[in-house]
Enzyme design. Structure first.
Site, PDB file in Angstrom:
ATOM      1  N   CYS A 191      47.091   2.580  38.476  1.00 58.67           N
ATOM      2  CA  CYS A 191      47.355   2.570  37.036  1.00 58.67           C
ATOM      3  C   CYS A 191      48.628   3.322  36.662  1.00 58.67           C
ATOM      4  O   CYS A 191      49.273   3.001  35.682  1.00 58.67           O
ATOM      5  CB  CYS A 191      46.165   3.135  36.265  1.00 58.67           C
ATOM      6  SG  CYS A 191      46.046   4.939  36.299  1.00 58.67           S
TER       7      CYS A 191
ATOM      8  N   CYS B 254      39.611   2.184  46.046  1.00 60.37           N
ATOM      9  CA  CYS B 254      39.406   3.469  45.360  1.00 60.37           C
ATOM     10  C   CYS B 254      39.028   4.565  46.352  1.00 60.37           C
ATOM     11  O   CYS B 254      39.005   5.737  45.999  1.00 60.37           O
ATOM     12  CB  CYS B 254      38.273   3.328  44.335  1.00 60.37           C
ATOM     13  SG  CYS B 254      36.656   3.130  45.107  1.00 60.37           S
TER      14      CYS B 254
ATOM     15  N   LEU C  46      59.705  21.785  28.188  1.00 64.14           N
ATOM     16  CA  LEU C  46      59.135  22.486  29.342  1.00 64.14           C
ATOM     17  C   LEU C  46      58.197  21.498  30.018  1.00 64.14           C
ATOM     18  O   LEU C  46      57.451  20.790  29.335  1.00 64.14           O
ATOM     19  CB  LEU C  46      58.328  23.696  28.863  1.00 64.14           C
ATOM     20  CG  LEU C  46      58.987  25.066  28.987  1.00 64.14           C
ATOM     21  CD1 LEU C  46      60.286  25.085  28.214  1.00 64.14           C
ATOM     22  CD2 LEU C  46      58.059  26.150  28.477  1.00 64.14           C
TER      23      LEU C  46
ATOM     24  N   SER D  73      48.304  21.817  31.192  1.00 66.17           N
ATOM     25  CA  SER D  73      48.307  23.233  30.828  1.00 66.17           C
ATOM     26  C   SER D  73      47.830  23.393  29.394  1.00 66.17           C
ATOM     27  O   SER D  73      47.923  22.461  28.582  1.00 66.17           O
ATOM     28  CB  SER D  73      49.721  23.792  30.955  1.00 66.17           C
ATOM     29  OG  SER D  73      50.558  23.157  30.010  1.00 66.17           O
TER      30      SER D  73
ATOM     31  N   PHE E 119      37.055 -10.489  41.852  1.00 64.75           N
ATOM     32  CA  PHE E 119      36.120 -10.808  40.755  1.00 64.75           C
ATOM     33  C   PHE E 119      36.505 -12.091  40.014  1.00 64.75           C
ATOM     34  O   PHE E 119      36.186 -12.255  38.838  1.00 64.75           O
ATOM     35  CB  PHE E 119      36.020  -9.631  39.767  1.00 64.75           C
ATOM     36  CG  PHE E 119      35.928  -8.288  40.430  1.00 64.75           C
ATOM     37  CD1 PHE E 119      34.849  -7.981  41.250  1.00 64.75           C
ATOM     38  CD2 PHE E 119      36.928  -7.341  40.272  1.00 64.75           C
ATOM     39  CE1 PHE E 119      34.772  -6.758  41.895  1.00 64.75           C
ATOM     40  CE2 PHE E 119      36.872  -6.122  40.921  1.00 64.75           C
ATOM     41  CZ  PHE E 119      35.792  -5.830  41.728  1.00 64.75           C
TER      42      PHE E 119
ATOM     43  N   PHE F 294      31.226 -16.664  35.886  1.00 60.48           N
ATOM     44  CA  PHE F 294      31.845 -17.919  35.428  1.00 60.48           C
ATOM     45  C   PHE F 294      31.164 -18.508  34.186  1.00 60.48           C
ATOM     46  O   PHE F 294      30.625 -19.616  34.223  1.00 60.48           O
ATOM     47  CB  PHE F 294      31.770 -18.914  36.601  1.00 60.48           C
ATOM     48  CG  PHE F 294      32.949 -19.822  36.712  1.00 60.48           C
ATOM     49  CD1 PHE F 294      34.183 -19.333  37.111  1.00 60.48           C
ATOM     50  CD2 PHE F 294      32.850 -21.172  36.409  1.00 60.48           C
ATOM     51  CE1 PHE F 294      35.280 -20.190  37.227  1.00 60.48           C
ATOM     52  CE2 PHE F 294      33.930 -22.032  36.525  1.00 60.48           C
ATOM     53  CZ  PHE F 294      35.159 -21.526  36.938  1.00 60.48           C
TER      54      PHE F 294
ATOM     55  N   ALA G  91      32.155 -18.110  43.721  1.00 57.56           N
ATOM     56  CA  ALA G  91      30.901 -18.795  43.390  1.00 57.56           C
ATOM     57  C   ALA G  91      29.721 -18.339  44.255  1.00 57.56           C
ATOM     58  O   ALA G  91      28.750 -19.074  44.439  1.00 57.56           O
ATOM     59  CB  ALA G  91      31.060 -20.309  43.462  1.00 57.56           C
TER      60      ALA G  91
ATOM     61  N   GLU H  29      27.633 -12.766  42.390  1.00 56.81           N
ATOM     62  CA  GLU H  29      27.839 -12.792  40.945  1.00 56.81           C
ATOM     63  C   GLU H  29      26.614 -12.457  40.115  1.00 56.81           C
ATOM     64  O   GLU H  29      26.722 -11.951  39.002  1.00 56.81           O
ATOM     65  CB  GLU H  29      28.266 -14.203  40.532  1.00 56.81           C
ATOM     66  CG  GLU H  29      29.565 -14.655  41.125  1.00 56.81           C
ATOM     67  CD  GLU H  29      29.753 -16.128  40.883  1.00 56.81           C
ATOM     68  OE1 GLU H  29      30.525 -16.486  39.991  1.00 56.81           O
ATOM     69  OE2 GLU H  29      29.098 -16.932  41.583  1.00 56.81           O
TER      70      GLU H  29
HETATM   71  C1  LIG Z   1      44.559  10.350  31.862  1.00 54.33           C
HETATM   72  C2  LIG Z   1      44.618  11.342  30.749  1.00 54.33           C
HETATM   73  C3  LIG Z   1      43.483  11.584  29.995  1.00 54.33           C
HETATM   74  C4  LIG Z   1      43.528  12.488  28.956  1.00 54.33           C
HETATM   75  N1  LIG Z   1      42.383  12.690  28.241  1.00 54.33           N
HETATM   76  C5  LIG Z   1      42.400  13.584  27.225  1.00 54.33           C
HETATM   77  C6  LIG Z   1      41.239  13.827  26.456  1.00 54.33           C
HETATM   78  O1  LIG Z   1      40.182  13.231  26.684  1.00 54.33           O
HETATM   79  N2  LIG Z   1      41.320  14.711  25.445  1.00 54.33           N
HETATM   80  C7  LIG Z   1      42.482  15.378  25.170  1.00 54.33           C
HETATM   81  O2  LIG Z   1      42.497  16.161  24.256  1.00 54.33           O
HETATM   82  N3  LIG Z   1      43.569  15.184  25.890  1.00 54.33           N
HETATM   83  C8  LIG Z   1      43.577  14.296  26.896  1.00 54.33           C
HETATM   84  N4  LIG Z   1      44.714  14.086  27.612  1.00 54.33           N
HETATM   85  C9  LIG Z   1      45.948  14.773  27.215  1.00 54.33           C
HETATM   86  C10 LIG Z   1      46.126  16.091  27.915  1.00 54.33           C
HETATM   87  O3  LIG Z   1      45.201  17.022  27.459  1.00 54.33           O
HETATM   88  C11 LIG Z   1      47.518  16.567  27.651  1.00 54.33           C
HETATM   89  O4  LIG Z   1      48.396  15.603  28.127  1.00 54.33           O
HETATM   90  C12 LIG Z   1      47.805  17.858  28.356  1.00 54.33           C
HETATM   91  O5  LIG Z   1      46.988  18.851  27.929  1.00 54.33           O
HETATM   92  C13 LIG Z   1      49.271  18.251  28.240  1.00 54.33           C
HETATM   93  O6  LIG Z   1      49.529  19.332  29.085  1.00 54.33           O
HETATM   94  P1  LIG Z   1      50.688  19.310  30.184  1.00 54.33           P
HETATM   95  O7  LIG Z   1      50.732  20.634  30.807  1.00 54.33           O
HETATM   96  O8  LIG Z   1      50.502  18.185  31.106  1.00 54.33           O
HETATM   97  O9  LIG Z   1      51.949  19.054  29.264  1.00 54.33           O
HETATM   98  P2  LIG Z   1      53.353  18.471  29.650  1.00 54.33           P
HETATM   99  O10 LIG Z   1      53.277  16.995  29.703  1.00 54.33           O
HETATM  100  O11 LIG Z   1      53.885  19.135  30.858  1.00 54.33           O
HETATM  101  O12 LIG Z   1      54.192  18.944  28.387  1.00 54.33           O
HETATM  102  C14 LIG Z   1      53.881  18.456  27.133  1.00 54.33           C
HETATM  103  C15 LIG Z   1      54.755  19.066  26.060  1.00 54.33           C
HETATM  104  O13 LIG Z   1      54.423  20.414  25.862  1.00 54.33           O
HETATM  105  C16 LIG Z   1      55.585  21.225  25.813  1.00 54.33           C
HETATM  106  N5  LIG Z   1      55.225  22.521  26.394  1.00 54.33           N
HETATM  107  C17 LIG Z   1      54.414  22.715  27.435  1.00 54.33           C
HETATM  108  N6  LIG Z   1      54.256  24.040  27.639  1.00 54.33           N
HETATM  109  C18 LIG Z   1      54.987  24.663  26.734  1.00 54.33           C
HETATM  110  C19 LIG Z   1      55.224  26.027  26.443  1.00 54.33           C
HETATM  111  N7  LIG Z   1      54.659  27.002  27.146  1.00 54.33           N
HETATM  112  N8  LIG Z   1      56.058  26.347  25.427  1.00 54.33           N
HETATM  113  C20 LIG Z   1      56.634  25.362  24.706  1.00 54.33           C
HETATM  114  N9  LIG Z   1      56.447  24.051  24.934  1.00 54.33           N
HETATM  115  C21 LIG Z   1      55.641  23.715  25.928  1.00 54.33           C
HETATM  116  C22 LIG Z   1      56.592  20.473  26.604  1.00 54.33           C
HETATM  117  O14 LIG Z   1      57.886  20.804  26.157  1.00 54.33           O
HETATM  118  C23 LIG Z   1      56.230  19.039  26.345  1.00 54.33           C
HETATM  119  O15 LIG Z   1      56.900  18.563  25.229  1.00 54.33           O
HETATM  120  C24 LIG Z   1      44.715  13.183  28.667  1.00 54.33           C
HETATM  121  C25 LIG Z   1      45.866  12.969  29.435  1.00 54.33           C
HETATM  122  C26 LIG Z   1      45.824  12.054  30.469  1.00 54.33           C
HETATM  123  C27 LIG Z   1      47.051  11.803  31.286  1.00 54.33           C
HETATM  124  S1  FES Z   2      35.355  -0.066  46.479  1.00 59.33           S
HETATM  125 FE1  FES Z   2      35.857   1.049  44.730  1.00 59.33          FE
HETATM  126  S2  FES Z   2      37.279  -0.230  43.754  1.00 59.33           S
HETATM  127 FE2  FES Z   2      36.639  -1.436  45.354  1.00 59.33          FE
HETATM  128  S1  FES Z   3      47.287   5.458  39.953  1.00 60.67           S
HETATM  129 FE1  FES Z   3      47.290   7.548  39.536  1.00 60.67          FE
HETATM  130  S2  FES Z   3      45.524   7.812  38.364  1.00 60.67           S
HETATM  131 FE2  FES Z   3      45.673   5.673  38.541  1.00 60.67          FE
END
Ligand SMILES: Cc1cc2nc3c(=O)[nH]c(=O)nc-3n(C[C@H](O)[C@H](O)[C@H](O)COP(=O)(O)OP(=O)(O)OC[C@H]3O[C@@H](n4cnc5c(N)ncnc54)[C@H](O)[C@@H]3O)c2cc1C
Ligand code: FES
Ligand code: FES
Length: 1342
Positions: A47, A120, A267, A357, A810, A926, A1091, A1273
């Site tokens: 993905c 997976c 950051l 973070s 599938f 199907f 099938a 199926e």
């Molecule tokens: C697959 C997936 C599922 C998710 N599901 C959820 C969910 O269910 N619920 C939910 O709430 N969130 C969800 N998220 C979002 C996720 O919580 C946030 O993307 C994450 O918390 C961001 O943190 P990071 O460290 O990766 O940020 P980064 O991507 O590294 O940074 C994000 C931004 O924060 C700024 N930044 C970071 N640290 C600082 C700092 N110390 N000072 C100033 N600026 C800063 C950066 O400049 C940047 O602009 C999901 C994300 C993904 C990819």
């Molecule tokens: S065995 Fe998990 S995706 Fe096919």
């Molecule tokens: S390929 Fe990285 S989480 Fe799906």
């Protein structure tokens, strides 16, 4: 300070080996680096967004503060390599291998049958491995949490969990929770015709055979890295890429200086927010500042009044810190912490929580943020640092991004202060998502109230919502107006009105589900109201005015509880083989998938794992952005100027035929849907090819009419093929004689295949005679071969298609791979280079189409006792813009619509609509899973009218004796009845129906529902020519045997079954046998593996080949009966006996005469029944699956582990279809749901808490190989038992609320549908929009 020109060396370790990257590009992810640079292809792409877990690896780092080594799982697709300085990465290859030593995790997942397609599996292995590195004996809950972010589309998760559980602290063994007995001891099963206990097995693997886990054997943290962290590098490290520079300062001071110098540079911490944005929205940041080495951002300090957490702490660390604080402090002080913890459990996946973070989460300010609403109401403050320091509140203004309340560009968030709560203060968190785990919330909320001490007078109130606007929204005004009020019903009513007024959501709001979201706004507040009331009651009791608090009736308390995540349990029952069967004979035994261990070690090679070939180029597709338009011009000039771009392939380059008149490979003058392929860029790298497609300018002229929905197609008479009709009896006359008639409508949404391995192909042109080798992920290599032949205008015999294995199909890899194969082949022919085409998930979902959405109308006539006398069903399916398989799907739908019921007067009609959507195609079942939902909905409608339970109506109308189906094919329904009775029996259905009723009487806001569904599923194709197969068996002089057949390994274990057949026939152990691949050069003119008959027909062909060989060997064996296999083979060779044979199966005759409405379209039926019980939360629409029991008639299973795996996997996939998988289209026909974040397939936490599968013993079918049945199926439809259990629960809620019990049936039964169907005072309260006054965000195409 950074040097602008020279890159530093990036040093990290992978699987114990040092990696020094001198030109590290910040845009390169760990996934791409592992796969392309290090050729570690065990880590998979599925993905690219962190949402599926296929790319999970373990990262180990030494914590600079605690000096401890932290091991944590991450999704490699979101990890920039530059972030890995000083880290050790472990991939599946580093865990163990077939060549050296298997790790117990790998051994157990394979031997527990936890792999099917295996795509997976490496990700699953890595999630489990990381868990065991941290907890060698984890709890089952920890296991569930660790696997929550790993999607599997094949297995249904049960066997994966089973393998993980073998490491857990011993569970009580008994699978029948709560009964205190073992399932097999239950009295009710003694009389069961599931067989005598001694014949029935419940073990699919032998736990005792597993090697023990020995933590001392694991890879150590590299000593060199230890030394690096002891003397941390203080120098700023800089990595220059082509477009982006990564700067990683070694001190906080440098970081602040850099931030002042590059205020626009973000950051980068976890990259879970920046990464997806850079990818999908094309945001490019020329400079990235990485504070990964700054320990100041990880400081945690506890004070008497609160907790300060460094902004650099990961969400997983935050979770641990809060949990620790909660255990240390009195309850009243930890209200905010507990609310945060609640959301941290369901926020994203373990991998994302490990990466993301706290600072990144807060600063990203996603409108769906799960933590910001709680932090805001909890009065958290942000400690900012630049030249100086300052504190700002995490307020509504900050969340709205107001400049006055925000960070200054040069400021950094250093830490977050979260105060303790106090006595008389209550904080709660609410969240509702499409499913419980690993799903972004639709709406969430943080709520806090503070009372004047000793009273119920509101002193302070804050409420914030996520998901209801562009940012987290505070209901500040409403809260202010409620200050000084008492916490009572009057306040509740007023609060709801005010909240709805303040948190207003326009009808067109992005994300849709507007009325649902509005309802959640008040439903959540109601939950909060009750929770607080409960707490107040405890506190205020000693006070004299406590009389004001009437007890909340127990019935209403059910609003309070959330559904806890429960570790699924279950039993799998199957008949053991005859005790006289030779031990060597594997037929009927739960033999492990042939590739199981290779899946688990990452050694199983999928199409894109094939190493890069000489001069290989990459291809990316350009697709239409319009639904129906004339192409006025295509300007390729800018794209061709991009470095590395070699060519752009258009329709003009096709030397042969460009698909068919109605279904072109590459669009010519007009486009028929968004996502139609127009041309393809060929470049040296995939990155260049993808960048180039953005530069291609296409101008269009819109055409009319544009049709997306079935309703519009009917209005415009827009159909793909003539109506298909079957009729029996005299329906009009019957309607006149019945007691009652009900009419209704059913809408069934489409479904995305979501095979984990996206479509991919590698075409290698050869230098001689226009030969081509094509490696392709397909269910139908002969079709790819034929299409490439006609596209290139070269004979079929020059083209060889190879299929080693397919990462899930599938039905989605029957027709489409030929299109991709042909386009790539044109590119290969034109450029003379090998071409690799790997679709990314977004393109795959956009281009390929899926299961047909269906709209059904029914009219059913019945007697008051429930006997149905007449049934008239008309179905329309949304076929999309080309015919594809739509006519066949319509036919199958009509043929199978009667399901298990004998109704004398029937009329079934079906039509496929021509719309401007991507063409829909074959999908497991199907048409049956959609169509039969209409039939079963009729049954529930009849039951409601007769005042009888649906199962009574089902029983009353079911086939009972030898009879003829609507198309006059005779059959014996004995096994159907047995499955039905067994299912009622093993599920204790009647008792549980009573218990459900009792529960519903006692609970107002939670309702339970139970349903049992019978199934008669016809396997096979309705055409004789499809029932043929060939096999080629070679015996080599050392006695080893190579088997090749026409079926493709899609994960369904066909190769394993084929070797079981060959082993029995040749009477040699499976270890002598091998299957290499499916190849059109070895077995020509194959039929699509589909099938459910793949193993049936190919098994017969393999059997035939082996019997021919054995016949040839007979004289030799007779002459030397004591000889060994090897000796016989040697002798045969000496005697010039051919040791190679072709087997052939000239299969079943199958035909259908649509003029007469008669035929013999199917070789046989698979019968089954499923009973499911669920509980719904009427206030949020959430549900939990309490229990499912399936009884399936597999006759004599060739391999019970594989067959049970197929049933479970199909069931869970069906459950997804009917409950969570929802495709969303814009009013312009653009598919929104193009990844795992928007499209929710079931996760491990969606598996029913108790999940039992039994194969019906002592059943026979003369037609098939060793009397086995094809089960690929059929299980899909049994997922509808969950759907009908949900509608049963909804009906109970509606009955209690005095609302009409019959309602339009809509699948999937999403939380939105459930919530809105359980109408109550809150749904009545919300504002409703006139649909004519705005353009909705999305449209319904079913
Ligand atoms: C697959 C997936 C599922 C998710 N599901 C959820 C969910 O269910 N619920 C939910 O709430 N969130 C969800 N998220 C979002 C996720 O919580 C946030 O993307 C994450 O918390 C961001 O943190 P990071 O460290 O990766 O940020 P980064 O991507 O590294 O940074 C994000 C931004 O924060 C700024 N930044 C970071 N640290 C600082 C700092 N110390 N000072 C100033 N600026 C800063 C950066 O400049 C940047 O602009 C999901 C994300 C993904 C990819
Ligand atoms: S065995 Fe998990 S995706 Fe096919
Ligand atoms: S390929 Fe990285 S989480 Fe799906």
């Amino acid at each position: 300070m950074p040097c602008p020109s020279r890159s530093d060396e990036l040093v990290f370790f992978v699987n114990g080996r040092k990696v020094i990257e001198r030109n590290a590009d910040p845009e390169v992810t760990l996934l791409s680096f592992l796969r392309k640079n290090l050729r570690l292809t065990g880590t998979k792409y599925a993905c690219g967004r962190g949402g599926c877990g296929a790319c999970t690896v373990m990262v180990s780092k030494r914590d600079p503060t605690s000096q401890e080594i932290r091991h944590f799982s991450v999704t490699a697709c979101l990890v920039p390599i530059c972030s890995l300085y000083g880290a050790a990465v472990t991939t599946v290859e580093g865990v163990g291998s077939m060549k050296t030593r298997l790790h117990p995790v790998q051994e157990r997942i394979a031997k527990s049958h936890g792999t099917q397609c295996g795509f997976c599996t490496p990700g699953m292995v890595m999630s489990m491995y990381t868990l065991l590195r941290n907890h060698p004996q984890p709890s089952e809950e920890q296991l569930l949490e660790a696997l929550g972010g790993n999607l599997c589309r094949c297995t249904g998760y049960r066997p994966i969990l089973a393998s993980g559980k073998t490491f857990c602290l011993e569970s009580n063994g008994c699978q029948q929770k709560g009964t205190g007995k073992c399932c097999l001891d239950l009295g009710e099963n003694d009389s069961s015709s599931l067989g005598r206990k001694s014949d029935i097995c419940t073990e699919l693997f032998v736990k005792e055979e597993f090697q023990p886990l020995d933590p001392t054997q694991e890879l150590i943290f590299p000593p060199e890295l230890l030394r690096m962290t002891e003397n941390p590098e203080k120098r700023t490290l800089t990595f220059h890429g082509e477009r982006v520079t990564w700067i990683s300062p070694g001190t906080f001071k440098d970081l602040l200086e850099l931030k002042a110098k590059h205020p626009e540079a973000p950051l980068i911490l976890g990259n879970t927010s920046l990464g997806p944005a850079m990818r999908s929205k094309g945001c490019l940041h020329p400079i990235l500042l990485s504070p990964a080495r700054i320990s100041e951002l990880n400081v945690v300090s506890k004070t008497n009044d609160g907790l300060t957490i460094g902004a650099g702490c990961s969400l997983a660390q935050v979770k641990d810190i809060l949990a620790e604080r909660v255990s240390e402090l009195p309850e009243e002080k930890t209200q905010t912490y507990r609310a945060l913890l609640k959301h941290l459990k369901s926020l994203a996946s373990q991998q994302i929580r490990n990466m993301a973070s706290l600072g990144g989460h807060i600063i990203s300010r996603h409108s769906y943020s799960d933590l910001n609403p709680i932090l805001a109401v909890g009065n958290a403050t942000l400690n900012l640092t630049s030249e100086g320091t300052r504190r700002i509140p995490l307020s509504e203004h900050f969340l709205a991004g107001l400049a006055s309340a925000d960070l200054k560009p040069e400021e950094i968030l250093e830490s977050v202060y979260i105060p303790h709560s106090q006595k008389w203060e209550f904080v709660s968190a609410f969240r509702q998502a499409q499913c419980q785990q690993n799903a972004l919330p639709d709406v969430n909320a943080g709520m806090r109230v503070l009372f004047k001490e000793g009273t119920d007078i509101i002193e302070d109130l804050s409420i914030t919502y996520g998901g209801v606007g562009a940012a987290t929204v505070s209901a500040h005004k409403s809260c202010q107006q409620l200050l000084g009020r008492q916490w009572d019903e009057l306040m509740l009513d007023e609060a709801c009105r005010r909240l709805l007024d303040e948190v207003s959501l326009p009808g067109w709001a992005p994300g849709g589900r507007v009325e649902f979201k509005r309802t959640l706004v008040v439903s959540f507040f109601f939950k909060f109201y009750l929770q607080v009331l409960q707490e107040l009651k405890k506190l205020i009791k000693p006070f004299p005015n406590s009389r004001r608090y009437p007890e909340i009736s127990d019935r209403f308390l059910s609003a309070l509880e959330d559904f806890p995540g429960t570790v699924p349990q279950g039993v799998q029952r199957y008949q053991s083989v005859d005790s006289h069967q030779p031990l060597q004979d594997p037929v009927g035994r739960p033999v492990m998938h042939l590739s199981g261990l290779k899946h688990a070690t990452g050694e199983a090679e999928f199409c894109d794992d094939i190493p890069m070939v000489d001069k290989e180029l990459c291809m990316a597709l350009v697709t239409s952005t319009r639904a129906y338009a004339k192409i006025i011009s295509i300007d390729l000039s800018e794209a061709l100027e991009i470095p590395g771009v070699v060519d752009v392939i258009t329709a003009k380059d096709i030397p042969g035929t460009n698909g068919t008149e109605d279904d072109k490979l590459l669009a010519v003058d007009e486009v028929l849907c968004v996502g139609q392929i127009i041309c393809a860029v060929v470049a040296e790298t995939d990155v260049q090819a993808k960048r180039a497609i953005e530069k291609i300018k296409i101008t269009y002229e819109e055409l009319e009419p544009i049709i997306f929905t079935i309703k519009d197609a009917i209005k415009h008479n827009s159909f793909l093929c003539p109506e298909k009709k079957l009729e029996q009896g005299n329906i009009e006359e019957a309607f006149e004689k019945v007691d009652q008639i009900v009419e209704g409508e059913v809408h069934v949404g489409g479904q995305e295949h979501f095979y984990m391995e996206t479509q991919r192909v590698l075409v290698i042109p050869k230098t001689e005679d226009k030969e081509l080798d094509i490696y392709v992920s397909t269910q139908d290599p002969a079709h790819v071969q034929k299409t490439v032949s006609s596209t290139l205008n070269i004979p079929i015999n020059r083209i060889t298609c190879h299929v080693k294995r397919v990462g899930g199909g599938f039905g989605g890899k029957i027709g489409r791979p030929a299109v991709f194969g042909a386009i790539a082949a044109v590119g290969a022919l034109k450029t003379g280079h090998p071409i690799r085409l790997v679709l990314d998930r977004e393109d795959d979902m956009l281009i390929t189409g899926g299961r047909h959405p269906l709209f059904g109308k029914y009219k059913v006539g019945f007697m008051n006792n429930g006997r149905i006398k007449a049934l008239d069903i008309e179905c329309f399916i949304n076929g999309g813009c080309t015919l594809d398989d739509s006519e066949l799907v319509t036919e199958f739908l009509i043929l199978k619509l009667e399901n298990a019921y004998k109704i004398r007067n029937l009329r079934f009609r079906g039509r496929a609509c021509l719309t401007n959507l991507p063409s829909n195609t074959a999908f497991r079942g199907f048409g049956f899973p959609q169509g039969t939902l209409v039939t079963e909905s009729c049954i529930t409608a009849v039951a409601a009218k007769c005042g009888l339970p649906p199962e009574k109506i089902r029983e009353k109308n079911m086939y009972r004796t030898v009879d003829k189906a609507i198309y006059k094919q005779a059959f014996n329904p004995e096994s159907l009845i047995r499955c039905w009775n067994e299912c009622l029996d093993v599920s204790s259905f009647h008792n549980r129906r009573k218990q459900v009723e009792e529960f519903n009487k006692k609970n107002y806001w939670k309702k339970r529902g139970i349903a049992v569904i019978p199934m008669k599923f016809s396997v096979g194709f309705a055409a004789t020519s499809y029932h043929q197969a060939a096999a080629l068996v070679h015996i080599y002089t050392d006695g080893s045997v190579l088997v090749t057949h026409g079926g493709n390994e899609l994960g369904q274990g066909i190769h394993t079954k084929m070797l079981q057949v060959a082993s029995r026939e040749l009477k040699i152990p499976m270890s002598h046998l091998h299957i290499c691949e499916t190849s059109t050069a070895m077995v020509p003119n194959t039929i699509a593996t589909a099938a459910s008959v793949g193993a049936d027909i190919n098994g017969k062909a393999v059997q035939n080949a082996c019997q021919i060989l054995l016949k040839r060997l007979e004289p030799i064996i007779k002459k030397n009966p004591e000889g060994t296999w090897e000796e016989w083979i040697e002798a045969a060779f000496e005697q010039r006996i051919s040791l190679s044979a072709t087997g052939y199966f000239r299969g079943y005759k199958a035909f259908m005469d649509w003029e007469k409405g008669e035929g013999d379209p199917f070789p046989y039926y698979v019968y089954g029944a499923a009973c499911s019980e669920v509980e719904i939360d009427c206030l949020t629409g959430a549900h939990k699956k309490i229990r499912t029991d399936i009884v399936m008639d597999a006759c004599c299973s060739l391999n019970p582990a594989i067959d049970i795996g197929q049933i479970e996997g199909a069931f869970i996939q069906g459950m997804g279809l009917y409950t969570t998988e929802e495709l969303k289209y814009s009013p312009e026909g653009v598919l929104y749901s193009r990844g795992p974040d928007e499209y929710k397939i079931p996760t491990i936490s969606d598996v029913p808490e108790e999940f039992n599968v039994s194969l019906l013993p002592s059943s026979q079918t003369p037609l098939t190989i060793y009397s086995s049945k094809g089960l690929g199926e059929s299980g899909m439809f049994l997922g509808s038992s969950v759907f009908f259990a949900i509608t049963d629960a909804v009906a109970a809620a509606r009955k209690e609320r005095d609302i009409a019990e019959d309602f339009t049936v809509k699948s999937p039964a999403t939380p939105e549908w459930v919530r809105m169907a359980c109408a109550d005072r809150f749904t009545e309260m919300i504002p409703r929009d006139d649909p004519k006054t705005f353009k909705p965000w999305s449209i319904t195409v079913a």
